[in-house]
Design a protein around this motif. Structure first.
Motif, PDB file in Angstrom:
ATOM      1  N   LEU A   1      -2.750  10.384  -0.776  1.00  0.00           N
ATOM      2  CA  LEU A   1      -1.687  10.995   0.019  1.00  0.00           C
ATOM      3  C   LEU A   1      -0.593   9.953   0.201  1.00  0.00           C
ATOM      4  CD1 LEU A   1      -3.527  12.889   2.929  1.00  0.00           C
ATOM      5  CD2 LEU A   1      -2.116  13.911   1.145  1.00  0.00           C
ATOM      6  N   PRO A   2       0.545  10.091  -0.486  1.00  0.00           N
ATOM      7  CA  PRO A   2       1.619   9.086  -0.365  1.00  0.00           C
ATOM      8  C   PRO A   2       2.105   8.949   1.070  1.00  0.00           C
ATOM      9  CG  PRO A   2       2.027  10.567  -2.219  1.00  0.00           C
ATOM     10  CD  PRO A   2       0.890  11.156  -1.436  1.00  0.00           C
TER      11      PRO A   2
ATOM     12  N   PHE B   1      -3.564   0.735  -2.083  1.00  0.00           N
ATOM     13  CA  PHE B   1      -3.845   1.874  -1.216  1.00  0.00           C
ATOM     14  C   PHE B   1      -4.531   1.395   0.053  1.00  0.00           C
ATOM     15  CE2 PHE B   1      -3.778   3.543  -5.503  1.00  0.00           C
ATOM     16  CZ  PHE B   1      -3.105   4.748  -5.385  1.00  0.00           C
ATOM     17  N   LEU B   2      -4.377   2.174   1.114  1.00  0.00           N
ATOM     18  CA  LEU B   2      -5.235   2.030   2.283  1.00  0.00           C
ATOM     19  C   LEU B   2      -6.349   3.057   2.095  1.00  0.00           C
ATOM     20  CD1 LEU B   2      -4.157   1.669   5.992  1.00  0.00           C
ATOM     21  CD2 LEU B   2      -6.137   3.017   5.344  1.00  0.00           C
TER      22      LEU B   2
ATOM     23  N   TYR C   1       6.445   1.813   1.172  1.00  0.00           N
ATOM     24  CA  TYR C   1       5.072   1.348   1.285  1.00  0.00           C
ATOM     25  C   TYR C   1       4.929   0.513   2.549  1.00  0.00           C
ATOM     26  CZ  TYR C   1       7.216  -2.911  -0.586  1.00  0.00           C
ATOM     27  OH  TYR C   1       8.026  -3.999  -0.775  1.00  0.00           O
ATOM     28  N   ILE C   2       3.676   0.348   2.970  1.00  0.00           N
ATOM     29  CA  ILE C   2       3.367  -0.593   4.038  1.00  0.00           C
ATOM     30  C   ILE C   2       2.656  -1.789   3.404  1.00  0.00           C
ATOM     31  CG2 ILE C   2       3.279   1.143   5.858  1.00  0.00           C
ATOM     32  CD1 ILE C   2       0.267   1.220   5.621  1.00  0.00           C
ATOM     33  N   LEU C   3       2.644  -2.910   4.105  1.00  0.00           N
ATOM     34  CA  LEU C   3       2.084  -4.143   3.550  1.00  0.00           C
ATOM     35  C   LEU C   3       0.804  -4.540   4.271  1.00  0.00           C
ATOM     36  CD1 LEU C   3       5.256  -6.359   3.098  1.00  0.00           C
ATOM     37  CD2 LEU C   3       3.595  -5.901   1.295  1.00  0.00           C
TER      38      LEU C   3
ATOM     39  N   MET D   1       0.874  -1.176   0.000  1.00  0.00           N
ATOM     40  CA  MET D   1       0.000   0.000   0.000  1.00  0.00           C
ATOM     41  C   MET D   1       0.913   1.229   0.000  1.00  0.00           C
ATOM     42  SD  MET D   1      -3.038  -1.202   2.645  1.00  0.00           S
ATOM     43  CE  MET D   1      -1.910  -1.456   4.036  1.00  0.00           C
ATOM     44  N   ASN D   2       0.912   1.956  -1.123  1.00  0.00           N
ATOM     45  CA  ASN D   2       1.837   3.073  -1.311  1.00  0.00           C
ATOM     46  C   ASN D   2       1.331   4.385  -0.723  1.00  0.00           C
ATOM     47  OD1 ASN D   2       3.658   1.511  -3.091  1.00  0.00           O
ATOM     48  ND2 ASN D   2       1.899   1.530  -4.474  1.00  0.00           N
ATOM     49  N   ALA D   3       0.011   4.473  -0.498  1.00  0.00           N
ATOM     50  CA  ALA D   3      -0.558   5.766  -0.088  1.00  0.00           C
ATOM     51  C   ALA D   3      -1.920   5.547   0.552  1.00  0.00           C
ATOM     52  CB  ALA D   3      -0.694   6.686  -1.305  1.00  0.00           C
ATOM     53  N   ARG D   4      -2.400   6.595   1.190  1.00  0.00           N
ATOM     54  CA  ARG D   4      -3.800   6.635   1.614  1.00  0.00           C
ATOM     55  C   ARG D   4      -4.636   7.114   0.432  1.00  0.00           C
ATOM     56  NH1 ARG D   4      -2.783  10.330   7.033  1.00  0.00           N
ATOM     57  NH2 ARG D   4      -2.119   8.685   8.466  1.00  0.00           N
TER      58      ARG D   4
END
Length: 468
Positions: free
Chosen positions: A104-105, A218-219, A112-114, A89-92
């Protein structure tokens, strides 16, 4: 585990027996760390083996794995296989009330988060622990009592109760830890827990035509000031949606039609993606679940017992750091064992000294981030500041580091993150103030020189020149 487990023995050291209470994420990872070090490890879990159980009970909020957690997994050779089963997940992705979407990165390009599934990750960790010949996993054995004086643990299982003793007890048995009860009897032990007035319900957004119903990397967040909904992607191309809201608002929605009207008002774009009937069924499947924040100090008793993970510091899920902080407990303790040559009498107090201020800090940051996620992301000033922080970080990467970057993409100690963030805010606010004043003065000068001259302006100009 690609290369298989290896045991690290220290010269002249007798293999000590370690009891890990709790076979959740932190308990299972700890088993790998202690086993690598050559300890005889026994893990005790009250629930059934999650790897074979038909129904898996417990929390199912998707997890966000980030740098701290990945470093701990890397230390036991598990990072690659866990990352392979996660979704970056690269961004909101912010969903406005009108249906407009904006991203929003989270950090720089490539950061990124996973999104990882809790149950699958737990299975992976248990499988990894079971590969060590010096690890024994015990299920459906619930800790009934821990006697520090006797150094014994009393467990109860279907056949009856039994008692065991170990050189070290590691309490990884969650926010309602039985091991921690022994700490409550110790002098100068501080403990507090807070239930926030908000609960959560989970909904499922199924795949659409065999693919993700929304952008997968994305989240997704639907911020609505006093409440919000988020969605994280799953490997089966569904999304797990979590609605966070005050309990009193949950209690107002008592029928399927009321739930549908509520979603039409606040999350209209999600309805065709979730499905009307699924929405009504999912909403009433379980009551709203509570969220608790736990703080305590100390984390150890002598050289005999230590708390880690939620047993020491349960946090609300809004910074995605609960699991990551628990995993960081494991690697910090392992690093201390290296530095102090497996001397538990030194490692345990040093672990408390290091982790208590950090874990209290992430507890506070998690509370703060809920307000940011549900409310501040709607603010133009907030978005402007995010871009300012990112620009300054690009210009001065070692001096200015965004708060989220420090928490999520580094191992800077959590309490130092807060200190650094406060200092940066003062610096950036000062820069913005100076720029604002400079722009105001420049505008006034231009206005003064280029507007048509009125008698009043001529008087001011003559007064100004008299001082030159």
């Amino acid at each position: 585990m690609s290369s298989g487990p290896s045991l690290q023995h220290y010269e002249n050291e007798k293999a000590k027996k370690v009891a890990i209470v709790g076979a959740g994420l932190v308990g299972a990872l700890n088993a790998c760390f202690f086993a690598k070090r050559g300890f005889q490890v026994e893990v005790y879990e009250a629930r059934k083996d999650i790897r074979t159980a038909k129904d898996v009970r417990g929390r199912s909020i998707n997890l966000a794995l980030s740098y701290r957690g990945r470093q701990a997994l890397k230390a036991v050779g598990m990072e690659d296989q866990v990352v392979f089963k996660g979704i970056p997940m690269n961004a909101r992705m912010i969903h406005s009330l009108s249906g407009r979407k904006s991203s929003l990165p989270y950090g720089k390009k490539g950061q990124y988060i996973l999104s990882v599934d809790r149950a699958n990750l737990n299975r992976e960790l248990l499988n990894a622990a079971s590969e060590y010949p010096n690890v024994k996993l015990n299920f459906e054995e619930k800790l009934q009592h821990y006697s520090l004086e006797k150094g014994s643990l009393t467990f109860i299982r279907p056949e009856g109760s039994f008692e065991v003793s170990h050189d070290l007890v590691v309490g990884c048995d969650g926010a309602f830890s039985t091991v921690r009860r022994q700490f409550m009897r110790q002098p100068r032990f501080d403990y507090s827990h807070v239930y926030i007035p908000h609960g959560y319900k989970e909904l499922t957004m199924p795949p659409r035509n065999g693919d993700f119903a929304m952008e997968p990397n994305f989240l997704h967040i639907w911020p609505r000031n006093t409440f919000m909904m988020i969605a994280l992607p799953n490997l089966d191309k569904s999304f797990t949606c979590t609605l966070f809201m005050p309990f009193e608002d949950f209690e107002k929605l008592t029928t399927g039609d009321e739930v549908l009207q509520f979603f039409k008002k606040y999350f209209p774009d999600s309805i065709p993606l979730i499905g009307i009937e699924s929405l009504k069924q999912d909403y009433f499947r379980l009551p709203a679940q509570a969220m608790i924040s736990v703080k305590c100090s100390t984390y150890h008793i002598g050289a005999k017992c230590v708390l880690m993970g939620d047993a020491a510091h349960a946090v609300v899920p809004f910074y995605g750091q609960g699991m990551n902080a628990g995993f960081e407990d494991c690697i910090v303790f392992d690093e201390l064992m290296d530095q102090l040559h497996n001397d538990l009498s030194k490692c345990l107090p040093e672990f408390t000294r290091l982790r208590v201020p950090d874990d209290h800090a992430i507890g506070d940051l998690a509370m703060y981030n809920y307000v940011e996620m549900r409310e501040r992301v709607n603010s133009k000033w907030f978005i402007f500041r995010k871009y300012v922080d990112t620009f300054l970080h690009f210009c001065m990467p070692k001096t200015i580091v965004p708060l989220y970057t420090m928490v999520t993409f580094s191992r800077i100690r959590y309490h130092e993150v807060i200190k650094q963030h406060k200092w940066q805010c003062k610096v950036i606010n000062s820069i913005l103030f100076v720029m604002g004043v400079s722009a105001t003065i420049t505008g006034a000068v231009l206005l003064f020189h280029y507007l048509p001259k009125s008698p009043h302006l001529l008087v001011l100009q003559n007064w100004n020149y008299s001082f030159k």
